[in-house]
Design an enzyme around this catalytic site. Structure first.
Site, PDB file in Angstrom:
ATOM      1  N   LYS A 273       0.868  -1.189   0.000  1.00 16.80           N
ATOM      2  CA  LYS A 273       0.000   0.000   0.000  1.00 16.80           C
ATOM      3  C   LYS A 273       0.893   1.223   0.000  1.00 16.80           C
ATOM      4  O   LYS A 273       2.041   1.153   0.452  1.00 16.80           O
ATOM      5  CB  LYS A 273      -0.877   0.019   1.257  1.00 16.80           C
TER       6      LYS A 273
HETATM    7  P1  NAD Z   1     -12.990   7.816  -2.823  1.00 22.51           P
HETATM    8  O1  NAD Z   1     -11.966   8.839  -2.558  1.00 22.51           O
HETATM    9  O2  NAD Z   1     -13.451   7.572  -4.214  1.00 22.51           O
HETATM   10  O3  NAD Z   1     -14.292   8.097  -1.932  1.00 22.51           O
HETATM   11  C1  NAD Z   1     -14.266   8.287  -0.551  1.00 22.51           C
HETATM   12  C2  NAD Z   1     -15.636   8.773  -0.132  1.00 22.51           C
HETATM   13  O4  NAD Z   1     -15.676   8.877   1.301  1.00 22.51           O
HETATM   14  C3  NAD Z   1     -15.984  10.169  -0.656  1.00 22.51           C
HETATM   15  O5  NAD Z   1     -17.372  10.213  -0.955  1.00 22.51           O
HETATM   16  C4  NAD Z   1     -15.682  11.069   0.539  1.00 22.51           C
HETATM   17  O6  NAD Z   1     -16.375  12.294   0.508  1.00 22.51           O
HETATM   18  C5  NAD Z   1     -16.163  10.173   1.643  1.00 22.51           C
HETATM   19  N1  NAD Z   1     -15.656  10.549   2.957  1.00 22.51           N
HETATM   20  C6  NAD Z   1     -14.419  10.904   3.307  1.00 22.51           C
HETATM   21  N2  NAD Z   1     -14.355  11.211   4.609  1.00 22.51           N
HETATM   22  C7  NAD Z   1     -15.610  11.014   5.094  1.00 22.51           C
HETATM   23  C8  NAD Z   1     -16.212  11.155   6.362  1.00 22.51           C
HETATM   24  N3  NAD Z   1     -15.493  11.561   7.411  1.00 22.51           N
HETATM   25  N4  NAD Z   1     -17.527  10.884   6.495  1.00 22.51           N
HETATM   26  C9  NAD Z   1     -18.269  10.469   5.441  1.00 22.51           C
HETATM   27  N5  NAD Z   1     -17.744  10.300   4.205  1.00 22.51           N
HETATM   28  C10 NAD Z   1     -16.437  10.579   4.036  1.00 22.51           C
HETATM   29  O7  NAD Z   1     -12.399   6.461  -2.176  1.00 22.51           O
HETATM   30  P2  NAD Z   1     -12.800   4.973  -2.533  1.00 22.51           P
HETATM   31  O8  NAD Z   1     -11.858   4.480  -3.562  1.00 22.51           O
HETATM   32  O9  NAD Z   1     -14.262   4.872  -2.742  1.00 22.51           O
HETATM   33  O10 NAD Z   1     -12.391   4.239  -1.172  1.00 22.51           O
HETATM   34  C11 NAD Z   1     -13.266   4.174  -0.056  1.00 22.51           C
HETATM   35  C12 NAD Z   1     -12.817   3.046   0.864  1.00 22.51           C
HETATM   36  O11 NAD Z   1     -12.809   1.820   0.140  1.00 22.51           O
HETATM   37  C13 NAD Z   1     -11.407   3.190   1.426  1.00 22.51           C
HETATM   38  O12 NAD Z   1     -11.358   2.642   2.723  1.00 22.51           O
HETATM   39  C14 NAD Z   1     -10.580   2.338   0.482  1.00 22.51           C
HETATM   40  O13 NAD Z   1      -9.365   1.894   1.071  1.00 22.51           O
HETATM   41  C15 NAD Z   1     -11.533   1.213   0.218  1.00 22.51           C
HETATM   42  N6  NAD Z   1     -11.258   0.468  -1.013  1.00 22.51           N
HETATM   43  C16 NAD Z   1     -11.202   1.086  -2.228  1.00 22.51           C
HETATM   44  C17 NAD Z   1     -10.948   0.322  -3.360  1.00 22.51           C
HETATM   45  C18 NAD Z   1     -10.952   0.915  -4.757  1.00 22.51           C
HETATM   46  O14 NAD Z   1     -10.847   0.151  -5.704  1.00 22.51           O
HETATM   47  N7  NAD Z   1     -11.085   2.220  -4.935  1.00 22.51           N
HETATM   48  C19 NAD Z   1     -10.730  -1.047  -3.247  1.00 22.51           C
HETATM   49  C20 NAD Z   1     -10.812  -1.644  -2.000  1.00 22.51           C
HETATM   50  C21 NAD Z   1     -11.087  -0.873  -0.888  1.00 22.51           C
END
Ligand code: NAD
Length: 412
Positions: free
Chosen positions: A104
């Site tokens: 990561k």
């Molecule tokens: P992203 O940046 O696309 O979206 C994050 C979202 O969370 C946004 O809508 C943001 O406004 C919101 N957010 C941030 N802080 C917040 C808070 N305090 N309260 C409420 N909402 C809040 O990120 P993502 O890629 O969707 O990732 C989200 C989660 O999923 C992370 O934990 C990431 O590690 C995990 N994840 C992502 C992927 C991927 O392929 N993108 C894969 C596996 C896991």
């Protein structure tokens, strides 16, 4: 004192180690990252000042294949959490059986306050700084919080300037630039498949079930859309600006239009505002944390009024919260399986890049479904065998797989 993110992951791991009788020797070996890199990134800012940022790449384990894991741009990025996320990637790739290890990375920055030009310079600088340690057969980054296909495109371009055409060095690229069909939706789709399988196992359906989602980014919004398409009712969602609620279910396509126009879910017509605490305690069938880590804690896990907590985010539960959910009979669907759709389709993208060949979207989606469903069977089998929670069973499956390859490769 509360456990750190890395301690929490090790707490879950230790439980699996104990159940399967793994020795102390493995515990140290499999909990310690192989390599940690911290880099200083100094770039010119648009106003003429120098921006100083700190970036990290942690490579946890590569006994099953090249290191693999996302890049996060966030002001809270720090080494302990990156360590935890790198370790989770090792177990995630193992539980779904994709031939990668775990890594990561991230940069401590606030991308909301940066221009596109600054983000591009920062990304290119980061590629140069970690360039010696990554590569299509060494370590392959991908998108995570606040990083997207455009950032992956700059990443690919910068790496290729020094190493020749290398699309397989990073996944989550735009479809027009050697990305894979279906990668954008993959994590949300995997989450939808994971909860579909859990509901089916318990004699229930997506259709008519009620969902509450924290986070409306890549994972949360795709999950909402795909689940809504299948008749699921999305009662509440939130983003960093606030939350919204409609007890009859939100119109997700209309909400997506609203987000595209305004940049946030708040003030969506026909919804009422809801606080973060209210959202996590809302009555529903499935609560989906899909934003950041450690949002369910000893303080609020007792307030959850859902039957399932589907971990779209990585590490959304502290150790105490996870235990409270178990005690309360709430099924935590663990991150290392629930959100593995992203890395699974990243694997498909990587294989397409190595072969210079393209799969159709339907082929990607079919293969993803096969992987998620088969991992579910394996996890249920371990739950039966060890009479343990779904989280521990997922860790058991993953640890068993990593132990085998570690032993086969040898330590010398
Ligand atoms: P992203 O940046 O696309 O979206 C994050 C979202 O969370 C946004 O809508 C943001 O406004 C919101 N957010 C941030 N802080 C917040 C808070 N305090 N309260 C409420 N909402 C809040 O990120 P993502 O890629 O969707 O990732 C989200 C989660 O999923 C992370 O934990 C990431 O590690 C995990 N994840 C992502 C992927 C991927 O392929 N993108 C894969 C596996 C896991």
């Amino acid at each position: 004192m509360a456990m750190t993110a890395a301690e929490t992951t090790n707490y879950f791991l230790r439980r699996a180690f104990e159940l399967i009788g793994m020795g102390q020797r493995y515990e140290v070996l499999l909990m310690t990252p192989s390599r940690e890199l911290r880099v200083e990134l100094a770039i010119p800012m648009d106003d003429g000042s120098i921006g100083n940022f700190i970036g990290y790449r942690v490579q946890h384990d590569n006994s099953r294949g090249p290191f693999k894991g996302g890049l996060r741009y966030h002001h809270d990025v720090e080494i302990d959490e990156v360590r935890s996320l790198a370790s989770l990637m090792t177990w995630k790739t193992a539980v779904v059986g994709v031939p990668f290890g775990g890594a990561k990375g991230g940069i401590q920055c606030d991308p909301r306050k940066m221009s596109q030009a600054e983000l591009e310079r920062l990304t290119r600088r980061f590629v140069d700084a970690i360039g010696e340690l990554i590569g299509p057969h060494t370590d392959i980054p991908a998108p995570d919080v606040n990083t997207n296909a455009q950032i992956m495109a700059w990443f690919f371009d910068q790496y290729s300037r020094r190493h020749g055409f290398q699309p397989a060095v990073v996944t989550g690229k735009p479809v027009q630039l050697h990305g894979s069909e279906g990668r954008g939706a993959a994590t949300g789709r995997g989450c939808m498949l994971a909860i579909r399988e859990c509901l089916k196992h318990d004699g229930k359906n997506l259709e008519g079930s009620r969902f509450v989602i924290q986070g409306f980014g890549n994972v949360g919004s795709w999950f909402a859309r795909l689940t809504h398409d299948r008749g699921g009712k999305i009662l509440a969602v939130s983003d960093i600006n606030g939350g919204i609620f409609n007890g009859d279910g939100l119109d997700i396509p209309a909400l997506q239009k609203h987000v595209a126009e305004t940049g946030t879910v708040v003030e969506f017509a026909g919804s009422k505002p809801i606080s973060n605490d209210e959202l996590l305690a809302a009555e529903c069938d499935v609560l989906v944390p899909a934003a950041l880590g450690h949002v369910l804690t000893a303080e609020n896990a007792g307030d959850v009024r859902a039957s399932y907590v589907l971990e779209g985010a990585n590490g959304p539960c502290t150790a105490e919260a996870s235990d409270i959910l178990d005690q309360r009979g709430i099924q935590a669907v663990p991150d290392i399986w629930a959100n593995a759709g992203g890395v699974t389709v990243s694997y498909f993208e990587w294989t397409q890049n190595l072969q210079n060949f393209r799969w159709s979207e339907s082929k990607v989606n079919e293969e993803l479904e096969t992987v998620m469903v088969s991992a579910h069977r394996g996890i249920r089998e371990a739950m039966e065998r060890y009479k343990c929670s779904m989280r521990t069973a997922a860790f058991v499956r993953a640890v068993e797989a990593v132990k085998v390859t570690t032993d086969m490769r040898g330590l010398q």
